[in-house]
Design an enzyme around this catalytic site. Structure first.
Site, PDB file in Angstrom:
ATOM      1  N   ILE A 248      14.534   8.239 -33.867  1.00 54.46           N
ATOM      2  CA  ILE A 248      13.468   9.147 -33.464  1.00 54.46           C
ATOM      3  C   ILE A 248      14.023  10.474 -32.964  1.00 54.46           C
ATOM      4  O   ILE A 248      13.457  11.536 -33.220  1.00 54.46           O
ATOM      5  CB  ILE A 248      12.594   8.473 -32.388  1.00 54.46           C
ATOM      6  CG1 ILE A 248      11.882   7.255 -32.987  1.00 54.46           C
ATOM      7  CG2 ILE A 248      11.576   9.444 -31.812  1.00 54.46           C
ATOM      8  CD1 ILE A 248      11.234   6.357 -31.965  1.00 54.46           C
TER       9      ILE A 248
ATOM     10  N   SER B 233       7.625   4.042 -23.350  1.00 54.06           N
ATOM     11  CA  SER B 233       7.491   2.951 -24.311  1.00 54.06           C
ATOM     12  C   SER B 233       6.280   2.099 -23.981  1.00 54.06           C
ATOM     13  O   SER B 233       5.839   2.024 -22.822  1.00 54.06           O
ATOM     14  CB  SER B 233       8.752   2.070 -24.273  1.00 54.06           C
ATOM     15  OG  SER B 233       8.568   0.865 -24.985  1.00 54.06           O
TER      16      SER B 233
ATOM     17  N   TYR C 280      14.329  -3.738 -19.312  1.00 59.17           N
ATOM     18  CA  TYR C 280      13.958  -2.636 -20.199  1.00 59.17           C
ATOM     19  C   TYR C 280      12.565  -2.111 -19.844  1.00 59.17           C
ATOM     20  O   TYR C 280      12.343  -0.896 -19.755  1.00 59.17           O
ATOM     21  CB  TYR C 280      13.995  -3.099 -21.657  1.00 59.17           C
ATOM     22  CG  TYR C 280      13.580  -2.023 -22.636  1.00 59.17           C
ATOM     23  CD1 TYR C 280      14.408  -0.941 -22.891  1.00 59.17           C
ATOM     24  CD2 TYR C 280      12.348  -2.087 -23.289  1.00 59.17           C
ATOM     25  CE1 TYR C 280      14.027   0.062 -23.785  1.00 59.17           C
ATOM     26  CE2 TYR C 280      11.955  -1.097 -24.186  1.00 59.17           C
ATOM     27  CZ  TYR C 280      12.808  -0.025 -24.429  1.00 59.17           C
ATOM     28  OH  TYR C 280      12.422   0.964 -25.295  1.00 59.17           O
TER      29      TYR C 280
ATOM     30  N   LYS D 165      11.467   1.765 -18.631  1.00 51.34           N
ATOM     31  CA  LYS D 165      10.501   2.620 -19.321  1.00 51.34           C
ATOM     32  C   LYS D 165       9.322   2.963 -18.412  1.00 51.34           C
ATOM     33  O   LYS D 165       8.734   4.039 -18.525  1.00 51.34           O
ATOM     34  CB  LYS D 165      10.022   1.955 -20.611  1.00 51.34           C
ATOM     35  CG  LYS D 165      11.127   1.624 -21.603  1.00 51.34           C
ATOM     36  CD  LYS D 165      12.148   2.750 -21.777  1.00 51.34           C
ATOM     37  CE  LYS D 165      11.621   3.936 -22.550  1.00 51.34           C
ATOM     38  NZ  LYS D 165      12.678   4.965 -22.781  1.00 51.34           N
TER      39      LYS D 165
END
Length: 316
Positions: free
Chosen positions: A25, A144, A171, A175
């Site tokens: 990305i 995310s 994770y 985020k």
């Protein structure tokens, strides 16, 4: 009308820095900005990959090395950027790790929190002096869908968790920290009267390099099926970031993501976020913790009131 790169304004005369721009990305984000005429600095951990990406993109692209797992590297990169340029119109905090093989960063932090949040917190603070007085300048932080996994923001107990931690939860917390940081930054920039605004975006689902063999074994078949049925190519996943970075109608504090099923794919539209991401007290605590851990204090940082209303999530 579905927003696409065809809607991007001309970026000539603007300078952008994109972290993690050697692939996925980040690469697609940098490519689109360069195609519209921007000078783009690719901030990459691997210089060889970064130079190869710059060659593929063409235009006014250059590379600076930054390893977000090392605060010394972040400081060196910021010094190098400040040596090369005297103004920055756009900072895209895109790079990240998911389920890394190593268990601590160079500075001893849990890797998701250390790289995804603290590295970007420090880099933004060290570069913000190049942006504050630049009309139309923006900081875009890539969050995310996984932020919804976390029911609360990171706390000191999470910072150096090593063996035995649950990587999916770690994770998700990192985020969530990205989104909380973007909102707290917007409030402080607004309070200080800065020209810069802070915006967040998420890419939905995309089969980028983050999905690698370090993912927990139980998650691999689930993620493979989800990516096959709901995912999109990196170029599509970059659209929310690009709209957040360039659409003049996007306001500070906005959060964008794909508009398709479960926000996994589709055009860039205002996205939903968790209650935890809008917790003002937790945002302030995270900011203070991040300053303490990185040693980076933002210049001209306005006093923050805990009773302030959350920033608006909207695209007018």
């Amino acid at each position: 009308m579905v927003w696409s790169t065809a809607e991007m304004p001309d970026q000539s005369g603007r300078t952008a820095l994109v972290t993690g721009a050697s692939g996925g990305i980040g690469l697609e984000t940098a490519r689109a900005l360069a195609d519209r005429g921007a000078r783009v600095v690719l901030a990459c951990r691997d210089m060889e990959r970064g130079l190869a990406a710059a060659a593929r993109i063409g235009g006014r692209t250059e590379v600076v090395r930054v390893d977000l797992a090392s605060l010394d590297s972040v400081r060196d990169a910021a010094l190098e950027v400040r040596r090369r340029i005297d103004r920055l119109d756009l900072l895209v905090n895109n790079a990240g790790v998911m389920f890394p093989a190593y268990r601590r960063t160079e500075d001893g932090f849990e890797p998701h929190f250390g790289v995804n949040h603290l590295g970007h917190f420090a880099l933004t603070g060290l570069l913000l002096g190049l942006m504050r007085d630049v009309p139309g300048s923006r900081v875009v932080t890539v969050a995310s869908l996984a932020h919804r996994v976390a029911v609360a923001g990171p706390v000191p107990a999470d910072v150096r968790t090593a063996g035995g931690y649950r990587s999916v939860a770690a994770y998700g917390r990192s985020k969530l920290a990205n989104l909380m940081f973007a909102r707290e930054l917007q409030c402080r920039l607004a309070d200080a009267g800065a020209e810069t605004v802070s915006v967040a975006a998420h890419p939905g689902l995309s089969a980028t390099g983050l999905w690698h063999d370090e993912a927990p074994a139980w998650l691999r078949p689930v993620s493979s099926a989800a990516l096959r049925w709901l995912g999109q190519p990196a170029a599509g996943a970059a659209l929310p970031t690009l709209r957040a970075a360039t659409d003049p109608l996007v306001q500070g504090g906005a959060y964008l993501g794909p508009g398709g099923m479960s926000e996994c794919h589709g055009g860039a539209v205002p996205a939903r976020s968790s209650w935890a991401s809008r917790d003002v007290i937790a945002q302030i605590r995270l900011w203070e913790l991040s300053q303490e851990l990185t040693g980076v204090r933002y210049a001209r940082d306005a006093a923050r009131r805990a009773d302030r209303q959350p920033v608006v999530e909207a695209v007018r």
